[in-house]
Scaffold this motif. Structure first.
Motif, PDB file in Angstrom:
ATOM      1  N   GLU A  63     -12.244   8.367  -5.248  1.00 15.73           N
ATOM      2  CA  GLU A  63     -11.244   7.642  -4.477  1.00 15.73           C
ATOM      3  C   GLU A  63     -11.953   6.969  -3.311  1.00 15.73           C
ATOM      4  O   GLU A  63     -12.565   7.656  -2.489  1.00 15.73           O
ATOM      5  CB  GLU A  63     -10.185   8.623  -3.977  1.00 15.73           C
ATOM      6  CG  GLU A  63      -8.974   7.976  -3.366  1.00 15.73           C
ATOM      7  CD  GLU A  63      -7.927   9.028  -3.037  1.00 15.73           C
ATOM      8  OE1 GLU A  63      -7.941   9.533  -1.902  1.00 15.73           O
ATOM      9  OE2 GLU A  63      -7.119   9.329  -3.940  1.00 15.73           O
ATOM     10  N   ASN A  64     -11.917   5.634  -3.284  1.00 14.22           N
ATOM     11  CA  ASN A  64     -12.615   4.861  -2.247  1.00 14.22           C
ATOM     12  C   ASN A  64     -14.089   5.245  -2.165  1.00 14.22           C
ATOM     13  O   ASN A  64     -14.649   5.384  -1.077  1.00 14.22           O
ATOM     14  CB  ASN A  64     -11.943   5.034  -0.879  1.00 14.22           C
ATOM     15  CG  ASN A  64     -10.517   4.541  -0.890  1.00 14.22           C
ATOM     16  OD1 ASN A  64     -10.221   3.506  -1.477  1.00 14.22           O
ATOM     17  ND2 ASN A  64      -9.625   5.283  -0.252  1.00 14.22           N
ATOM     18  N   ASP A  84      -9.151   4.249 -12.540  1.00 15.06           N
ATOM     19  CA  ASP A  84      -9.429   5.530 -11.890  1.00 15.06           C
ATOM     20  C   ASP A  84     -10.557   6.247 -12.625  1.00 15.06           C
ATOM     21  O   ASP A  84     -10.384   6.707 -13.752  1.00 15.06           O
ATOM     22  CB  ASP A  84      -8.182   6.425 -11.878  1.00 15.06           C
ATOM     23  CG  ASP A  84      -7.106   5.927 -10.940  1.00 15.06           C
ATOM     24  OD1 ASP A  84      -7.415   5.148 -10.017  1.00 15.06           O
ATOM     25  OD2 ASP A  84      -5.934   6.329 -11.124  1.00 15.06           O
TER      26      ASP A  84
END
Length: 105
Positions: A63-64, A84
């Protein structure tokens, strides 16, 4: 005719991430997987729903740019959207129901 599956808790494949095809629904596949080994980092070309039926799975995801881990037990779900990046690491044996676009990784 309906199909009754009564061995989901005892299903075992001949290799890690081996699967039994359960159903195909409008371009999506529903498969029951057995594993005792991690998968590989990947990104699906559509959403993926991952339901732990039995066992414990550490789901790693990014995530990021930062790697995160969530532990999933029986009945827990992980939903990966398009883009993702993720990988499942079972703790011992696990049985996992996966719903994803047919032909996805």
């Amino acid at each position: 005719m309906p199909e009754i599956i009564q061995d989901a808790q005892t299903f075992r494949a001949d290799k890690a991430w081996g699967a039994r095809e359960i159903a195909r629904i409008d371009g999506a596949s529903v498969r029951l997987h057995w594993t005792d080994q991690p998968y590989k980092w990947h990104v699906n070309d559509g959403a993926e729903v991952f339901v732990v039926m039995q066992g414990v799975v550490d789901m790693h995801y990014r995530e990021n740019g930062a790697e995160k881990i969530v532990q999933l037990g029986a009945g827990d779900m992980f939903v990966a959207g398009v883009g993702d990046e993720h990988v499942a690491h079972p703790i011992g044996e696990a049985r996992v129901l996966v719903i994803e676009r047919e032909g996805s990784v």
